[in-house]
Motif scaffolding. Structure first.
Motif, mmCIF file in Angstrom:
data_model
loop_
_atom_site.group_PDB
_atom_site.id
_atom_site.type_symbol
_atom_site.label_atom_id
_atom_site.label_comp_id
_atom_site.label_asym_id
_atom_site.label_seq_id
_atom_site.Cartn_x
_atom_site.Cartn_y
_atom_site.Cartn_z
ATOM 1 N N TYR A 34 0.839 -1.190 0.000
ATOM 2 C CA TYR A 34 0.000 0.000 0.000
ATOM 3 C C TYR A 34 0.881 1.249 0.000
ATOM 4 C CZ TYR A 34 -3.656 -3.292 1.381
ATOM 5 O OH TYR A 34 -4.531 -4.355 1.425
ATOM 6 N N GLN A 35 0.688 2.104 -1.005
ATOM 7 C CA GLN A 35 1.401 3.373 -1.076
ATOM 8 C C GLN A 35 0.537 4.454 -0.433
ATOM 9 O OE1 GLN A 35 4.570 4.576 -2.315
ATOM 10 N NE2 GLN A 35 3.699 6.220 -1.060
ATOM 11 N N GLN A 37 -1.188 7.834 0.845
ATOM 12 C CA GLN A 37 -1.449 9.150 0.278
ATOM 13 C C GLN A 37 -1.835 10.093 1.408
ATOM 14 O OE1 GLN A 37 -4.566 8.132 -2.533
ATOM 15 N NE2 GLN A 37 -3.088 7.802 -4.181
ATOM 16 N N ALA A 48 -4.623 5.067 0.546
ATOM 17 C CA ALA A 48 -3.460 4.422 -0.055
ATOM 18 C C ALA A 48 -3.819 3.812 -1.388
ATOM 19 C CB ALA A 48 -2.895 3.346 0.877
ATOM 20 N N LEU A 51 -0.601 -1.690 -4.632
ATOM 21 C CA LEU A 51 0.429 -2.050 -5.591
ATOM 22 C C LEU A 51 0.695 -3.550 -5.500
ATOM 23 C CD1 LEU A 51 2.959 0.818 -4.760
ATOM 24 C CD2 LEU A 51 1.242 0.808 -6.587
ATOM 25 N N GLU A 223 2.220 12.508 -7.500
ATOM 26 C CA GLU A 223 3.042 11.337 -7.214
ATOM 27 C C GLU A 223 4.512 11.726 -7.101
ATOM 28 O OE1 GLU A 223 1.154 7.493 -9.317
ATOM 29 O OE2 GLU A 223 2.000 8.925 -10.729
ATOM 30 N N GLN A 243 1.770 11.631 -2.640
ATOM 31 C CA GLN A 243 2.356 10.364 -2.216
ATOM 32 C C GLN A 243 3.815 10.367 -2.630
ATOM 33 O OE1 GLN A 243 -0.485 8.025 -4.730
ATOM 34 N NE2 GLN A 243 1.357 7.005 -5.527
ATOM 35 N N GLY A 249 7.196 5.127 1.720
ATOM 36 C CA GLY A 249 7.184 4.281 0.552
ATOM 37 C C GLY A 249 6.092 3.238 0.707
ATOM 38 N N PRO A 250 6.009 2.290 -0.209
ATOM 39 C CA PRO A 250 4.991 1.233 -0.113
ATOM 40 C C PRO A 250 5.143 0.427 1.178
ATOM 41 C CG PRO A 250 5.958 1.289 -2.305
ATOM 42 C CD PRO A 250 6.802 2.172 -1.449
#
Length: 264
Positions: A34-35, A37, A48, A51, A223, A243, A249-250
């Motif tokens: 999960y990235q 936000q 998020a 990914l 991004e 993000q 990060g992820p």
């Protein structure tokens, strides 16, 4: 350039990789990161983006680019997208409202006649409210059948699903897309953010895109934010969310759950 496993995958036959992927899908081995936000204005977590990652037993971690390339060759795009959405929704189930989950959608997804109702059914099964879900599309996604894609998006929008146009500014931006689709968000590619703190032309382009988004009642997500100078410009120009590695990060599901709950 080969950080997602492509350099290791070169030594493995394409057929073998395709078979490996089919097995991984069957065994539910495709992981989701999960990235996060964050809101530009106050830095609060907003949600998020999901990914996909493939932890290959012999090649190690394989990122989304290679994963989707293998899936396309193996005619496994729809099963892969299904697996990612189901895993991501299950992981986001316990996030407190109003945190949102963003899912990337491919052209192959839209080619399925039941794509929209199937996605809504997966959200309902996971107990995740559709009005906290965002799907991210690219203009490339829409090329095959624009009208069918638009119809599917309207079905999703009727249940409260938000639609973000991803990678905006990286190619030819078709204004038909902005006019005809039920969009909620423009997502600016990292290439538009990288130099905004010291390049006047880049900043002017950013300001123009934000102004256009505002005129269309769209929110803006940036991004690839990596430093405070970039974030300061985004705040001054009125970008809504960001993000990037400046904040996080992820994250795996457990780390994202801790972040969502406010735990240190």
């Amino acid at each position: 350039a080969w950080a997602d496993g492509r350099h290791r995958a070169r030594g493995r036959s394409v057929a073998r990789l395709e078979a490996d992927l089919i097995g991984a899908l069957h065994r539910q081995e495709i992981a989701v990161l999960y990235q996060p936000q964050f809101r530009v204005g106050d830095g609060m977590l907003a949600g998020a983006e999901a990914l996909a990652r493939w932890e290959h037993p012999g090649l190690g971690r394989i990122g989304a680019e290679t994963l989707f390339a293998v899936a396309e060759r193996a005619d496994q795009m729809a099963p892969l997208s299904h697996a990612i959405a189901s895993t991501a929704l299950a992981g986001a189930h316990a996030w407190p409202a109003p945190l949102r989950l963003s899912l990337n959608v491919t052209a192959e997804d839209f080619a399925l006649p039941d794509f929209a109702p199937a996605l809504l059914a997966r959200a309902d099964a996971a107990g995740f409210a559709p009005d906290r879900l965002t799907i991210e599309i690219t203009e490339q996604t829409l090329i095959a059948d624009f009208d069918a894609c638009a119809a599917a998006l309207r079905t999703l929008a009727a249940r409260g699903v938000a639609v973000a146009l991803d990678d905006f500014g990286t190619g030819f931006s078709n204004f038909r897309t902005l006019k005809a689709l039920p969009l909620d968000t423009l997502k600016l590619d990292r290439s538009l953010v990288r130099d905004v703190a010291h390049d006047d032309r880049d900043r002017a382009i950013l300001a123009a895109m934000v102004a256009m988004a505002r005129a269309l009642s769209l929110s803006v997500v940036a991004e690839g934010v990596e430093n405070d100078a970039q974030l300061a410009v985004l705040a001054q120009e009125g970008v809504d969310l960001f993000q990037g590695f400046l904040r996080a990060g992820p994250l795996d599901g457990a780390a994202m759950a801790r972040l969502a709950s406010g735990a240190p």
